[in-house]
Design an enzyme around this catalytic site. Structure first.
Site, PDB file in Angstrom:
ATOM      1  N   ASP A 129     -28.465   7.463 -26.360  1.00 20.26           N
ATOM      2  CA  ASP A 129     -29.002   8.713 -26.898  1.00 20.26           C
ATOM      3  C   ASP A 129     -30.086   8.353 -27.919  1.00 20.26           C
ATOM      4  O   ASP A 129     -30.480   7.179 -28.047  1.00 20.26           O
ATOM      5  CB  ASP A 129     -27.887   9.605 -27.477  1.00 20.26           C
ATOM      6  N   HIS A 130     -30.573   9.354 -28.660  1.00 15.35           N
ATOM      7  CA  HIS A 130     -31.658   9.126 -29.630  1.00 15.35           C
ATOM      8  C   HIS A 130     -31.238   8.147 -30.724  1.00 15.35           C
ATOM      9  O   HIS A 130     -32.028   7.314 -31.160  1.00 15.35           O
ATOM     10  CB  HIS A 130     -32.092  10.459 -30.254  1.00 15.35           C
ATOM     11  N   CYS A 145     -24.946   4.634 -28.657  1.00 16.42           N
ATOM     12  CA  CYS A 145     -25.162   5.884 -29.393  1.00 16.42           C
ATOM     13  C   CYS A 145     -25.011   5.546 -30.870  1.00 16.42           C
ATOM     14  O   CYS A 145     -25.084   4.368 -31.241  1.00 16.42           O
ATOM     15  CB  CYS A 145     -24.239   7.018 -28.918  1.00 16.42           C
ATOM     16  N   THR A 147     -22.424   5.779 -33.071  1.00 23.03           N
ATOM     17  CA  THR A 147     -21.214   5.004 -33.355  1.00 23.03           C
ATOM     18  C   THR A 147     -20.732   4.212 -32.158  1.00 23.03           C
ATOM     19  O   THR A 147     -19.872   3.335 -32.307  1.00 23.03           O
ATOM     20  CB  THR A 147     -20.057   5.953 -33.742  1.00 23.03           C
ATOM     21  N   GLY A 148     -21.203   4.568 -30.986  1.00 22.45           N
ATOM     22  CA  GLY A 148     -20.686   3.991 -29.746  1.00 22.45           C
ATOM     23  C   GLY A 148     -19.445   4.713 -29.249  1.00 22.45           C
ATOM     24  O   GLY A 148     -18.975   4.467 -28.129  1.00 22.45           O
ATOM     25  N   ILE A 149     -18.928   5.619 -30.058  1.00 29.33           N
ATOM     26  CA  ILE A 149     -17.654   6.268 -29.709  1.00 29.33           C
ATOM     27  C   ILE A 149     -17.845   7.332 -28.622  1.00 29.33           C
ATOM     28  O   ILE A 149     -17.212   7.288 -27.566  1.00 29.33           O
ATOM     29  CB  ILE A 149     -16.992   6.885 -30.964  1.00 29.33           C
ATOM     30  N   GLY A 150     -18.731   8.273 -28.889  1.00 28.54           N
ATOM     31  CA  GLY A 150     -18.908   9.377 -27.934  1.00 28.54           C
ATOM     32  C   GLY A 150     -19.336   8.895 -26.564  1.00 28.54           C
ATOM     33  O   GLY A 150     -18.802   9.323 -25.533  1.00 28.54           O
ATOM     34  N   HIS A 204     -10.154 -10.224 -20.952  1.00 31.58           N
ATOM     35  CA  HIS A 204      -8.847  -9.564 -20.861  1.00 31.58           C
ATOM     36  C   HIS A 204      -8.909  -8.199 -20.179  1.00 31.58           C
ATOM     37  O   HIS A 204      -7.938  -7.790 -19.558  1.00 31.58           O
ATOM     38  CB  HIS A 204      -8.246  -9.354 -22.262  1.00 31.58           C
ATOM     39  N   ASN A 205     -10.001  -7.482 -20.358  1.00 29.43           N
ATOM     40  CA  ASN A 205     -10.044  -6.086 -19.897  1.00 29.43           C
ATOM     41  C   ASN A 205     -10.939  -5.858 -18.687  1.00 29.43           C
ATOM     42  O   ASN A 205     -11.013  -4.746 -18.174  1.00 29.43           O
ATOM     43  CB  ASN A 205     -10.491  -5.164 -21.036  1.00 29.43           C
ATOM     44  N   HIS A 253      -3.651 -10.495 -17.008  1.00 26.78           N
ATOM     45  CA  HIS A 253      -4.591  -9.441 -17.409  1.00 26.78           C
ATOM     46  C   HIS A 253      -4.931  -8.527 -16.230  1.00 26.78           C
ATOM     47  O   HIS A 253      -5.173  -7.343 -16.410  1.00 26.78           O
ATOM     48  CB  HIS A 253      -5.860 -10.069 -17.990  1.00 26.78           C
TER      49      HIS A 253
HETATM   50  C1  RB5 Z   1     -25.628  11.682 -32.720  1.00 24.60           C
HETATM   51  O1  RB5 Z   1     -25.952  12.180 -33.980  1.00 24.60           O
HETATM   52  C2  RB5 Z   1     -24.251  11.027 -32.762  1.00 24.60           C
HETATM   53  O2  RB5 Z   1     -23.262  11.984 -32.874  1.00 24.60           O
HETATM   54  C3  RB5 Z   1     -24.042  10.168 -31.531  1.00 24.60           C
HETATM   55  O3  RB5 Z   1     -25.048   9.221 -31.442  1.00 24.60           O
HETATM   56  C4  RB5 Z   1     -22.749   9.385 -31.469  1.00 24.60           C
HETATM   57  O4  RB5 Z   1     -22.514   8.686 -32.654  1.00 24.60           O
HETATM   58  C5  RB5 Z   1     -21.563  10.115 -30.996  1.00 24.60           C
HETATM   59  O5  RB5 Z   1     -20.456   9.550 -30.838  1.00 24.60           O
END
Ligand code: RB5
Length: 147
Positions: A11-12, A66, A68-71, A99-100, A134
Protein backbone atom coordinates in the site's frame (compact mmCIF):
# COMPACT_ATOMS: atom_id res chain seq x y z
CA UNK A 1 13.37 -24.81 -4.89
CA UNK A 2 14.29 -22.77 -7.91
CA UNK A 3 12.33 -19.53 -7.67
CA UNK A 4 10.84 -18.41 -10.98
CA UNK A 5 9.69 -14.95 -9.94
CA UNK A 6 9.21 -12.77 -6.89
CA UNK A 7 5.95 -10.79 -6.83
CA UNK A 8 5.84 -7.58 -4.79
CA UNK A 9 2.94 -5.40 -3.69
CA UNK A 10 2.34 -2.73 -1.07
CA UNK A 11 0.00 0.00 0.00
CA UNK A 12 1.08 3.68 0.14
CA UNK A 13 2.75 3.22 3.54
CA UNK A 14 4.88 0.40 2.17
CA UNK A 15 5.60 1.96 -1.21
CA UNK A 16 9.16 3.16 -0.50
CA UNK A 17 10.29 0.00 1.30
CA UNK A 18 8.72 -2.13 -1.44
CA UNK A 19 10.84 -0.28 -4.02
CA UNK A 20 14.01 -0.76 -1.99
CA UNK A 21 13.24 -4.46 -1.61
CA UNK A 22 12.54 -4.74 -5.33
CA UNK A 23 15.98 -3.35 -6.21
CA UNK A 24 17.68 -5.60 -3.66
CA UNK A 25 15.85 -8.71 -4.92
CA UNK A 26 16.74 -7.84 -8.53
CA UNK A 27 20.34 -7.38 -7.40
CA UNK A 28 20.29 -10.95 -6.07
CA UNK A 29 19.43 -12.12 -9.59
CA UNK A 30 15.73 -12.89 -9.21
CA UNK A 31 13.05 -11.87 -11.68
CA UNK A 32 10.61 -9.49 -10.00
CA UNK A 33 7.02 -8.49 -10.77
CA UNK A 34 5.92 -5.24 -9.12
CA UNK A 35 2.13 -5.14 -8.72
CA UNK A 36 2.10 -1.64 -7.16
CA UNK A 37 1.11 0.59 -5.60
CA UNK A 38 3.20 3.04 -7.60
CA UNK A 39 3.10 6.21 -5.50
CA UNK A 40 2.27 7.52 -2.05
CA UNK A 41 -1.40 8.25 -2.72
CA UNK A 42 -3.56 6.53 -0.16
CA UNK A 43 -4.83 3.08 -1.15
CA UNK A 44 -6.33 0.12 0.73
CA UNK A 45 -3.90 -2.66 1.70
CA UNK A 46 -6.41 -5.53 1.16
CA UNK A 47 -6.60 -4.67 -2.55
CA UNK A 48 -2.87 -5.29 -2.90
CA UNK A 49 -2.87 -8.44 -0.80
CA UNK A 50 -5.69 -9.88 -2.93
CA UNK A 51 -3.97 -8.78 -6.13
CA UNK A 52 -0.74 -10.53 -5.19
CA UNK A 53 -2.61 -13.69 -4.15
CA UNK A 54 -4.41 -13.75 -7.50
CA UNK A 55 -1.15 -13.42 -9.46
CA UNK A 56 1.10 -15.66 -7.38
CA UNK A 57 2.24 -18.65 -9.43
CA UNK A 58 3.70 -21.99 -8.28
CA UNK A 59 7.46 -21.85 -7.65
CA UNK A 60 7.17 -18.14 -6.96
CA UNK A 61 7.37 -16.12 -3.79
CA UNK A 62 5.65 -12.91 -2.74
CA UNK A 63 6.67 -9.84 -0.74
CA UNK A 64 4.00 -7.60 0.80
CA UNK A 65 4.53 -4.31 2.63
CA UNK A 66 2.14 -2.04 4.50
CA UNK A 67 2.64 0.27 7.48
CA UNK A 68 2.81 -2.47 10.10
CA UNK A 69 2.68 -5.52 7.87
CA UNK A 70 -0.31 -6.69 9.89
CA UNK A 71 -3.26 -5.80 7.69
CA UNK A 72 -1.68 -6.92 4.45
CA UNK A 73 -0.58 -10.28 5.93
CA UNK A 74 -4.01 -10.97 7.42
CA UNK A 75 -5.65 -10.26 4.06
CA UNK A 76 -3.14 -12.38 2.14
CA UNK A 77 -3.66 -15.33 4.46
CA UNK A 78 -7.34 -15.53 3.50
CA UNK A 79 -6.18 -17.10 0.23
CA UNK A 80 -5.59 -20.85 0.04
CA UNK A 81 -2.49 -20.48 -2.16
CA UNK A 82 -0.81 -18.12 0.31
CA UNK A 83 1.02 -18.79 3.55
CA UNK A 84 2.20 -15.34 4.55
CA UNK A 85 4.58 -14.64 7.43
CA UNK A 86 4.94 -11.20 8.97
CA UNK A 87 8.67 -11.01 9.69
CA UNK A 88 10.83 -8.58 11.58
CA UNK A 89 14.39 -9.67 10.90
CA UNK A 90 16.62 -12.29 9.31
CA UNK A 91 15.86 -14.82 12.06
CA UNK A 92 12.07 -14.74 11.69
CA UNK A 93 12.38 -14.73 7.88
CA UNK A 94 14.62 -17.81 7.87
CA UNK A 95 12.33 -19.68 10.25
CA UNK A 96 9.26 -18.68 8.23
CA UNK A 97 10.73 -20.77 5.41
CA UNK A 98 12.43 -23.51 7.43
CA UNK A 99 9.53 -24.29 9.80
CA UNK A 100 6.42 -22.77 8.22
CA UNK A 101 7.08 -23.13 4.48
CA UNK A 102 5.78 -19.59 3.97
CA UNK A 103 5.60 -18.51 0.34
CA UNK A 104 4.92 -14.85 1.07
CA UNK A 105 6.77 -12.54 3.45
CA UNK A 106 5.25 -9.35 4.84
CA UNK A 107 6.99 -6.35 6.36
CA UNK A 108 5.90 -3.25 8.23
CA UNK A 109 7.58 -0.22 6.70
CA UNK A 110 6.82 1.80 9.84
CA UNK A 111 8.35 -0.93 11.98
CA UNK A 112 11.70 -1.91 10.47
CA UNK A 113 14.38 -0.22 8.42
CA UNK A 114 15.32 -1.07 4.86
CA UNK A 115 18.63 -2.70 5.81
CA UNK A 116 16.97 -5.17 8.17
CA UNK A 117 14.18 -5.88 5.69
CA UNK A 118 16.66 -6.51 2.87
CA UNK A 119 18.68 -9.00 4.92
CA UNK A 120 15.42 -10.68 5.96
CA UNK A 121 14.13 -11.01 2.42
CA UNK A 122 17.44 -12.47 1.27
CA UNK A 123 17.26 -15.09 4.05
CA UNK A 124 13.65 -15.84 3.08
CA UNK A 125 14.51 -16.38 -0.59
CA UNK A 126 17.53 -18.55 0.13
CA UNK A 127 16.14 -20.84 2.83
CA UNK A 128 14.53 -24.20 2.05
CA UNK A 129 11.64 -25.75 3.99
CA UNK A 130 13.03 -28.28 6.45
CA UNK A 131 10.09 -30.72 6.05
CA UNK A 132 9.82 -33.66 8.48
CA UNK A 133 7.88 -32.76 11.62
CA UNK A 134 7.32 -29.28 10.23
CA UNK A 135 5.52 -30.72 7.20
CA UNK A 136 3.04 -32.50 9.50
CA UNK A 137 2.39 -29.26 11.37
CA UNK A 138 1.99 -27.15 8.25
CA UNK A 139 -0.50 -29.69 6.83
CA UNK A 140 -2.51 -29.44 10.06
CA UNK A 141 -2.96 -25.71 9.53
CA UNK A 142 -5.10 -26.36 6.44
CA UNK A 143 -6.81 -29.51 7.74
CA UNK A 144 -7.87 -28.04 11.04
CA UNK A 145 -8.98 -24.80 9.45
CA UNK A 146 -11.39 -26.91 7.38
CA UNK A 147 -9.77 -26.18 4.01
C1 RB5 B 1 -2.24 2.62 6.49
O1 RB5 B 1 -2.29 3.84 7.18
C2 RB5 B 1 -2.02 1.48 7.48
O2 RB5 B 1 -3.17 1.26 8.23
C3 RB5 B 1 -1.60 0.23 6.75
O3 RB5 B 1 -0.46 0.47 6.01
C4 RB5 B 1 -1.27 -0.97 7.61
O4 RB5 B 1 -0.39 -0.64 8.64
C5 RB5 B 1 -2.41 -1.79 8.07
O5 RB5 B 1 -2.24 -2.84 8.73
Amino acid sequence: MKIDKVFLASDHAGFELKNELKEAIKGLGYEVVDLGTNDKNSVDYPDYAHLLASKLEPNCYGVLVCGTGIGISIAANRHENVRCALCHDEFTARLAREHNDANVIAFGARVIGAGVAISAVEAFLKTEFAGGRHERRVKKIELEAGK
